[in-house]
Design a protein around this motif. Sequence first.
Motif, PDB file in Angstrom:
ATOM      1  N   ARG A   1       0.809  -1.227   0.000  1.00 59.59           N
ATOM      2  CA  ARG A   1       0.000   0.000   0.000  1.00 59.59           C
ATOM      3  C   ARG A   1       0.843   1.278   0.000  1.00 59.59           C
ATOM      4  O   ARG A   1       0.468   2.256  -0.639  1.00 59.59           O
ATOM      5  N   MET A   2       2.007   1.243   0.676  1.00 59.71           N
ATOM      6  CA  MET A   2       2.871   2.425   0.671  1.00 59.71           C
ATOM      7  C   MET A   2       3.249   2.816  -0.749  1.00 59.71           C
ATOM      8  O   MET A   2       3.222   3.977  -1.135  1.00 59.71           O
ATOM      9  N   MET A   3       3.594   1.807  -1.514  1.00 63.53           N
ATOM     10  CA  MET A   3       4.015   2.050  -2.905  1.00 63.53           C
ATOM     11  C   MET A   3       2.879   2.687  -3.702  1.00 63.53           C
ATOM     12  O   MET A   3       3.077   3.637  -4.457  1.00 63.53           O
ATOM     13  N   VAL A   4       1.664   2.130  -3.529  1.00 66.05           N
ATOM     14  CA  VAL A   4       0.519   2.658  -4.264  1.00 66.05           C
ATOM     15  C   VAL A   4       0.255   4.101  -3.864  1.00 66.05           C
ATOM     16  O   VAL A   4       0.060   4.974  -4.716  1.00 66.05           O
ATOM     17  N   GLU A   5       0.307   4.356  -2.540  1.00 62.30           N
ATOM     18  CA  GLU A   5       0.091   5.720  -2.069  1.00 62.30           C
ATOM     19  C   GLU A   5       1.086   6.676  -2.702  1.00 62.30           C
ATOM     20  O   GLU A   5       0.719   7.720  -3.253  1.00 62.30           O
ATOM     21  N   VAL A   6       2.364   6.287  -2.634  1.00 64.13           N
ATOM     22  CA  VAL A   6       3.397   7.174  -3.161  1.00 64.13           C
ATOM     23  C   VAL A   6       3.190   7.429  -4.645  1.00 64.13           C
ATOM     24  O   VAL A   6       3.334   8.558  -5.127  1.00 64.13           O
TER      25      VAL A   6
ATOM     26  N   PHE B   1       9.799  12.861 -10.721  1.00 68.23           N
ATOM     27  CA  PHE B   1       9.356  12.698  -9.331  1.00 68.23           C
ATOM     28  C   PHE B   1       9.046  11.238  -9.032  1.00 68.23           C
ATOM     29  O   PHE B   1       9.500  10.676  -8.045  1.00 68.23           O
ATOM     30  N   ILE B   2       8.240  10.639  -9.912  1.00 70.23           N
ATOM     31  CA  ILE B   2       7.853   9.246  -9.694  1.00 70.23           C
ATOM     32  C   ILE B   2       9.070   8.342  -9.695  1.00 70.23           C
ATOM     33  O   ILE B   2       9.264   7.510  -8.812  1.00 70.23           O
ATOM     34  N   VAL B   3       9.938   8.539 -10.696  1.00 66.33           N
ATOM     35  CA  VAL B   3      11.079   7.645 -10.838  1.00 66.33           C
ATOM     36  C   VAL B   3      12.011   7.761  -9.637  1.00 66.33           C
ATOM     37  O   VAL B   3      12.450   6.750  -9.084  1.00 66.33           O
ATOM     38  N   PHE B   4      12.273   8.992  -9.205  1.00 66.86           N
ATOM     39  CA  PHE B   4      13.187   9.173  -8.075  1.00 66.86           C
ATOM     40  C   PHE B   4      12.638   8.509  -6.815  1.00 66.86           C
ATOM     41  O   PHE B   4      13.359   7.817  -6.103  1.00 66.86           O
ATOM     42  N   ILE B   5      11.353   8.719  -6.555  1.00 70.29           N
ATOM     43  CA  ILE B   5      10.813   8.170  -5.308  1.00 70.29           C
ATOM     44  C   ILE B   5      10.781   6.650  -5.368  1.00 70.29           C
ATOM     45  O   ILE B   5      11.021   5.973  -4.364  1.00 70.29           O
ATOM     46  N   VAL B   6      10.537   6.104  -6.556  1.00 65.94           N
ATOM     47  CA  VAL B   6      10.539   4.650  -6.670  1.00 65.94           C
ATOM     48  C   VAL B   6      11.949   4.097  -6.480  1.00 65.94           C
ATOM     49  O   VAL B   6      12.150   3.097  -5.783  1.00 65.94           O
TER      50      VAL B   6
ATOM     51  N   LEU C   1      11.468   4.499   7.756  1.00 69.71           N
ATOM     52  CA  LEU C   1      11.230   5.926   7.973  1.00 69.71           C
ATOM     53  C   LEU C   1      11.877   6.781   6.893  1.00 69.71           C
ATOM     54  O   LEU C   1      11.423   7.874   6.591  1.00 69.71           O
ATOM     55  N   ILE C   2      12.962   6.258   6.345  1.00 71.84           N
ATOM     56  CA  ILE C   2      13.784   7.074   5.469  1.00 71.84           C
ATOM     57  C   ILE C   2      13.138   7.313   4.118  1.00 71.84           C
ATOM     58  O   ILE C   2      13.337   8.351   3.494  1.00 71.84           O
ATOM     59  N   THR C   3      12.312   6.368   3.671  1.00 71.52           N
ATOM     60  CA  THR C   3      11.691   6.526   2.360  1.00 71.52           C
ATOM     61  C   THR C   3      10.946   7.849   2.261  1.00 71.52           C
ATOM     62  O   THR C   3      10.953   8.503   1.229  1.00 71.52           O
ATOM     63  N   VAL C   4      10.294   8.232   3.350  1.00 68.89           N
ATOM     64  CA  VAL C   4       9.518   9.462   3.283  1.00 68.89           C
ATOM     65  C   VAL C   4      10.271  10.643   3.893  1.00 68.89           C
ATOM     66  O   VAL C   4       9.686  11.665   4.184  1.00 68.89           O
TER      67      VAL C   4
END
Lengths: 206, 197
Positions: free
Chosen positions: A70-75, B76-81, B111-114
């Motif tokens: 779900r985290m992935m989908v949210e992001v 944005f999408i690519v970096f966060i993924v 925690l670090i992902t966000v």
Amino acid sequence: MTAIRDWKIFKDNLMTQNPVFVQVLGICSTLAVTNVLKNTLVMCLGLIFVTTLSNLSLSLLRAWIPSRIRMMVEVLIIASLVIIVDICLKAYYPDISRQLGPYVGLIITNCIIMGRAEAVALTSPPRTALIDGISSGIGYSYVLLLIACCRELLGTGGIWGVRLLGQSWINWSIMVMAPGGFFVLAVFIWIVKGWIMRPVTGKAGA
Amino acid sequence: MQELGFFAILFSAVFTNNILLTNYLGMCSFLGCSREIKTALGLGSAVIFVTAATSVLNWLVYACILVPLDLVYLRFIVFIVVIAAFVQLVEMIIERVSEPLYNALGIFLPLITVNCAILGVSLFMVIREYTFKQAAAYGLGSGVGWALAIIAMAGIRQRLTQRSRIPRGLEGPGIALIIAGTMALAFMGFNGMINLS
């Protein structure tokens, strides 16, 4: 009945449950642009747009989202919405877009949006989620706008580029620099916690 | 603008343009996890590692995939993924390889992902058009700067709660913000040595 409940959610998110005052969440991406009111307003509008729509769409999709990813989908949903904001800004307000720089993209990692998605959007029906999204966006924005007013007024002697304080006013240039943001936010939290929130907590204790 | 070298960027990312104290990035975990030095150390080292690695990874993805395919608007999408996937991978590897390291760093990794600082570094590096070497220096420097700030903060806060009386309304985040402001003032003393941006 539902109207009353909706109104309660709305009011709580603006005052007693306000994410900025209660937990100091989500200030990362927006505090940095509060030295100019106009930029803050643009960022806040973008943020309200993203919180509202991400809450709504996650709530509509919640039956199909497996909880492991779900985290992935949210992001991904949040990131797509932020891309829309970014493209619109670039097309219509290129100057502001250049000034904001990377901060528009950083709306993605704003804790409020993720927090709302986790806490509300995945558990409640679309109507509640939508109202919660709008109200937490607004509750967050008005605090940031107040901070921006303070900083711009003290730092440049005017608001929105219009000079309000007389010629004898000496600019507090510290206010438009980084430390000013920390101090103004701290003072705001102090005022709210020590003065406005006290009756509320007192009643709860008694 | 003259080309800045590896060490110039490294130095300025740690001191003059500290990502936390001048750009307010990574505030959430900064305020939440700075009560004890031990936690701050763990989180700080995890951030250093992840920022340094993801800035390099994202630079490669940006220059080798997004620019040639004209997909820059998807950054944005690519970096966060990339960041999320990297963090997940590191978590799994650490879990297999070293038990003590996992116990020390493991809880901080999700925690670090966000953490805004990580994505922020990648976005700044693209906007400032860094070369590969500069991006690596900037990523490493920003991570070290963030870790330095949170460890210093944890030290001050630990002392503060033992020794002094804080006004009721300022307890918790309020006093932390004032300390952060004072630290930002102190770091402004480095200004003018090297200027990024």
